[in-house]
Motif scaffolding. Structure first.
Motif, short mmCIF file in Angstrom:
data_model
loop_
_atom_site.label_atom_id
_atom_site.label_comp_id
_atom_site.label_asym_id
_atom_site.label_seq_id
_atom_site.Cartn_x
_atom_site.Cartn_y
_atom_site.Cartn_z
N LYS A 51 0.80 -1.22 0.00
CA LYS A 51 0.00 0.00 0.00
C LYS A 51 0.84 1.27 0.00
CE LYS A 51 -4.02 -0.20 2.18
NZ LYS A 51 -4.98 -0.74 1.22
N TYR B 207 5.81 3.16 4.49
CA TYR B 207 7.22 2.93 4.80
C TYR B 207 7.37 2.43 6.23
CZ TYR B 207 7.75 5.85 0.66
OH TYR B 207 7.65 6.35 -0.60
N TYR B 208 8.22 1.44 6.38
CA TYR B 208 8.53 0.89 7.71
C TYR B 208 9.50 1.86 8.39
CZ TYR B 208 10.26 -2.74 11.01
OH TYR B 208 10.63 -3.47 12.10
N ALA C 96 5.75 13.62 7.04
CA ALA C 96 6.81 13.90 6.08
C ALA C 96 6.74 12.92 4.90
CB ALA C 96 8.18 13.78 6.75
N LEU C 97 6.45 11.66 5.22
CA LEU C 97 6.49 10.61 4.20
C LEU C 97 5.10 10.12 3.79
CD1 LEU C 97 9.41 8.57 5.83
CD2 LEU C 97 9.57 10.04 3.81
N GLY C 98 4.07 10.59 4.47
CA GLY C 98 2.71 10.23 4.09
C GLY C 98 2.13 9.10 4.92
N GLU C 99 2.59 7.88 4.64
CA GLU C 99 2.06 6.73 5.37
C GLU C 99 3.23 5.89 5.87
OE1 GLU C 99 -1.93 5.68 2.85
OE2 GLU C 99 -0.05 5.90 1.77
N ALA D 297 -0.92 10.32 7.17
CA ALA D 297 -1.32 11.69 6.88
C ALA D 297 -2.59 11.66 6.05
CB ALA D 297 -0.21 12.41 6.11
N PHE D 298 -3.45 12.61 6.31
CA PHE D 298 -4.66 12.87 5.53
C PHE D 298 -5.82 11.91 5.80
CE2 PHE D 298 -0.94 14.06 2.77
CZ PHE D 298 -0.93 15.39 3.15
N TYR D 299 -5.59 10.87 6.62
CA TYR D 299 -6.67 9.94 6.95
C TYR D 299 -7.56 10.56 8.04
CZ TYR D 299 -4.66 5.70 4.77
OH TYR D 299 -4.17 4.75 3.91
N MET E 240 -3.44 5.19 1.03
CA MET E 240 -3.86 6.61 1.01
C MET E 240 -5.38 6.70 1.03
SD MET E 240 -2.91 6.91 -2.94
CE MET E 240 -3.47 5.49 -3.89
N LYS F 279 -1.21 9.76 -5.16
CA LYS F 279 0.14 10.07 -4.70
C LYS F 279 0.92 10.77 -5.82
CE LYS F 279 0.41 8.20 -0.48
NZ LYS F 279 1.22 7.12 0.11
N MET G 122 -2.25 15.72 -2.09
CA MET G 122 -2.05 16.38 -0.80
C MET G 122 -0.58 16.24 -0.44
SD MET G 122 -5.37 15.01 1.28
CE MET G 122 -6.77 14.37 0.37
N GLY G 123 -0.02 17.30 0.11
CA GLY G 123 1.39 17.20 0.46
C GLY G 123 1.91 18.51 1.01
N TRP G 124 3.23 18.59 1.05
CA TRP G 124 3.89 19.74 1.65
C TRP G 124 4.61 20.55 0.59
CZ3 TRP G 124 3.23 15.01 3.76
CH2 TRP G 124 2.54 14.99 4.98
N ASP H 237 4.88 14.70 -1.34
CA ASP H 237 4.08 13.99 -0.33
C ASP H 237 4.83 12.78 0.24
OD1 ASP H 237 3.98 12.14 -2.37
OD2 ASP H 237 1.81 12.23 -2.65
N GLY H 238 6.13 12.71 -0.02
CA GLY H 238 6.93 11.63 0.54
C GLY H 238 6.94 10.36 -0.31
N SER H 239 6.08 10.29 -1.32
CA SER H 239 6.01 9.05 -2.10
C SER H 239 7.20 8.90 -3.04
CB SER H 239 4.70 8.98 -2.88
OG SER H 239 4.61 10.07 -3.80
N THR H 240 7.88 9.99 -3.35
CA THR H 240 9.04 9.95 -4.24
C THR H 240 9.85 11.21 -4.01
OG1 THR H 240 9.74 10.03 -6.57
CG2 THR H 240 7.59 10.93 -6.07
N PRO I 260 13.04 14.26 8.13
CA PRO I 260 12.42 13.42 7.09
C PRO I 260 11.73 14.24 5.99
CG PRO I 260 11.92 12.54 9.26
CD PRO I 260 12.57 13.89 9.48
N ARG I 261 11.53 15.53 6.22
CA ARG I 261 10.90 16.37 5.19
C ARG I 261 11.89 16.90 4.17
NH1 ARG I 261 6.41 20.01 8.42
NH2 ARG I 261 5.58 18.33 9.71
N GLY J 178 14.36 12.02 3.11
CA GLY J 178 13.31 11.27 2.43
C GLY J 178 13.90 10.10 1.68
N LEU K 13 15.26 7.40 4.15
CA LEU K 13 14.21 6.63 4.84
C LEU K 13 13.46 5.71 3.88
CD1 LEU K 13 12.98 9.27 7.43
CD2 LEU K 13 14.39 7.25 7.85
N ARG K 14 13.29 6.15 2.64
CA ARG K 14 12.68 5.23 1.66
C ARG K 14 13.61 4.04 1.40
NH1 ARG K 14 10.58 10.14 -0.34
NH2 ARG K 14 12.50 10.51 -1.48
N HIS L 29 13.42 1.68 4.30
CA HIS L 29 12.25 0.80 4.15
C HIS L 29 12.51 -0.29 3.11
CE1 HIS L 29 8.30 -0.76 3.30
NE2 HIS L 29 8.51 -0.48 2.03
#
Lengths: 464, 464
Positions: A153, A156-157, A220-223, A253-255, B1, B7, B24-26, B43-46, B127-128, B133, B136-137, B140
């Protein structure tokens, strides 16, 4: 595994008569007569044993004498069709190597049917039993499924810290972590322990939750999700409490609270389905031996949409129930297991998600409702277990959160960074916590939490 | 999400012109002129930002003024082809909702190019940033790949305990875990601290390794791995040491040292390949901004068979090297980073696995070689990092292990259960330990271990 080894699971599932192969494992039992011996061999890959058939005339008496319960052997042999009903194939031994003996006078796991209490005392050996093999394989399967679920989904861990200098979460009593001399610690001028001289320059403890740090990650990372050890120093000697346990804490975030409930329900069903699909043998064993309603209960969760209702409505139902409660019910009380199970097992006959609890009985970080009395909390209630998940939409408004923190007297030094996330780019967000061992109680049907973790830590117990 | 959210990664990869969607994001930055504003949204996804194009005549001045770096917004808009070179598509804003502001006077992450030292001080916000980012990705991705690797090979994830009453592993100084009053703890008649009154009824500490318990698992289930937090209370202020870090410790029944080396090499290549295949953007960013040799080094590991040679042979090579060592080399010394890197980077130009170290410099549980001097240890040496994995075949012979334990004066009360596994069905077995943050240093190219874990714990530092 070694290149020259075949796992018992693979032999039983896919071994074909005529195949020559090598297995290695531990002897669960040996029986037979003067001509032939039957060894039940287990290597941990599956709950079933491989039957090794031994023509006793081909091997030395000394070797055969040493093949006792618990011994470790290597067998090279030929796969043959099994004349018995118990298995499709068995292994005709051509060569046997004794890797490790197990003196029958000393080895504690001789006979079947040891009590769970006895096995707890020898927790270092109990993974060699059918029951704990099954539980530990299920524990692996559930861990893997949790990572798979969140990864698929886009979560990130996040590894949140174990040692903390904050006790703001307030979820329970904490263990102190220190390197100061225990006897005569350094003191300040007024005679108190001088924490400035401790390893971290301040007093530190083991975390009771990774949630607050998890929220930093989500914003920062969303989920994100955490999956790590958590500690409570409460003197609780119950079948439901451990001093060291594992928690899964997703933060998103956003939930809003509804997205949060959707995720919790989807996750619990995913995990339940995963166990049913991947661990059929182990579940069947546990169902037959420990909890005859286990499989039924797993299907119950899978096949029902979870009921969602407010705490206030639930209190109404409980008050009208024709039932004597051990803990009396009225608006404002925290629900006990007897109430939670009544709602699930007797009233709705479905899993239940309760929301909008009184603010007084919930944590400071939960989003305050318009009514000024309740917060956007959610607890997921399961059959047999009661509460399996607790979560909420988080308070994202700086002013409301700050007032609450001040009202509760939480020191600013412990939470300034948490508050800062509401000052800088705050967002609606939600999360929940799943106690991994509570999940394991549900998935295995075991009754005592000490039996679903390899090495339980409870008051007075820290062995192995 | 959320169901109504797309995303940024998905928009950039698969968004098609004409599509209406919500992101949605920063806000990472905002630029523009009197007619149009360009918002870089993350939004942290990439690592990439989505360019949001704003017709300023459609929105209030007040709203636009508040869209500053760090603010959180929701944008409903239409995907359009981007005229710029930077991106394939961008989003034309139809509606903007401000979810959270970030006062430019107060928000610490205004401009780009903050130092890593500064970012460590605000670890709760880092992390922002692009760099964290990406890290941390990758963290994960590596965690997930580790679970995937072991799961696919039939290993079980075993949760070994964090709180322990044993200090037999001897890998380092330990943190004490206690609930006794720090000031005047209860004492015994002879005036010493009475640990019998502590939470667990004895003195307890945080584990330095899950290996010994891992071996218990392997000798029942076959192949297991741990992946959990580990602690060292050493006062080491170096870029390579943390007080709290994560370790991966596989233990495998029936593996000899060669099987062990095969597994370590296969795992490291699997993880490196996984990063290259799944995290291309983040690796490219780190390569371009922090370590220009990162990608080259990852390919170096992937494309070479690891050299395997004995410690004694390695000492010979080092002695003959035309080189002034900071730490002089002779048979018997522990190798330092300078020696390890020389072998890998200058002599062999390949990753190296050294085996058969002097018994004196290795742990008690390693299998003793016939020569009476060396043990079946293995260290995997990497470019830039030096030792990334340490492991061994384990001593499976009860008598040899017992003699060693007695010779070292390790108390029987700490290891009787470990010794028992050699009395009851012992088997040849092996294992190793991979420091997760060491791996992350290698995979990210970062130079300081404090920058590859979300919330570093080091002497004097335990923030957030």
């Amino acid at each position: 595994m070694r290149k020259d080894q075949t796992k018992v699971k693979a032999v039983l599932q896919a071994g074909t008569p005529g195949q020559q192969l090598t297995v290695m494992g531990w002897v669960r039992s040996k029986r037979g007569n003067k001509a032939v011996a039957f060894i039940a061999l287990n290597d941990g890959s599956t709950i079933a044993n491989l039957q090794v058939v031994v023509d006793v005339t081909l091997f030395s008496e000394e070797l055969l004498r040493q093949i006792t319960t618990g011994a470790c052997i290597r067998v090279d042999g030929n796969v043959v069709e099994s004349p018995g009903q118990q298995q499709r194939v068995e292994l005709q031994a051509a060569r046997i190597e004794l890797l490790g003996t197990a003196d029958p006078q000393a080895y504690p796991l001789q006979k079947k049917g040891h009590s769970l209490e006895f096995l707890r005392e020898i927790a270092y050996l109990r993974p060699r039993t059918n029951t704990f093999g099954a539980i530990l394989r299920l524990r692996h399967a559930m861990s893997y499924a949790i990572h798979e679920f969140f990864h698929s989904k886009g979560f990130y861990y996040l590894h949140t810290p174990l040692i903390t200098s904050s006790d703001a979460e307030g979820a329970g009593a904490m263990f102190r972590v220190t390197t100061l001399p225990p006897q005569n610690p350094p003191t300040t001028e007024d005679g108190r322990v001088n924490w400035a001289e401790d390893f971290f320059g301040k007093m530190t403890s083991l975390t009771v939750s990774g949630q607050l740090e998890g929220e930093l990650g989500a914003l920062a990372l969303g989920e994100i999700y955490t999956f790590g050890p958590t500690f409570r120093a409460e003197n609780s000697n119950t079948p439901r409490h451990l001093a060291e346990f594992w928690m899964i804490e997703p933060e998103m975030a956003f939930y809003d609270i509804h997205d949060n409930m959707d995720l919790a329900e989807e996750m619990l069903k995913y995990l339940t389905r995963y166990a049913l699909e991947h661990c059929e043998d182990d579940l069947k064993f546990l169902n037959d031996n420990w909890d005859k309603e286990l499989l039924e209960r797993l299907h119950f969760v899978l096949e029902h949409e979870f009921v969602r209702l407010g705490y206030t409505e639930a209190i109404g139902i409980l008050e009208q129930a024709n039932r004597k409660w051990e803990f009396p019910v009225k608006w404002g009380v925290d629900l006990q297991s007897e109430h939670e199970r009544y709602l699930v097992e007797e009233h709705f006959h479905k899993p239940v998600i309760l929301t909008d609890y009184p603010a007084e009985i919930k944590a400071f970080y939960m989003k305050q409702n318009e009514d000024g009395k309740t917060v956007r909390a959610m607890d997921v209630l399961f059959p047999k277990i009661g509460e399996i998940i607790g979560g909420s939409e988080r308070e994202s408004d700086y002013t409301k959160l700050k007032s609450k923190i001040d009202a509760l007297g939480i020191p600013e030094k412990d939470v300034w960074w948490y508050l800062d996330t509401r000052r800088f780019g705050t967002a609606p967000h939600s999360g929940f916590g799943l106690g991994f061992e509570r999940l394991m109680l549900f998935i295995t049907g075991m009754g005592n939490i000490r039996d679903v973790i390899p090495f339980p830590r409870t008051p007075g117990h820290c062995e192995f």
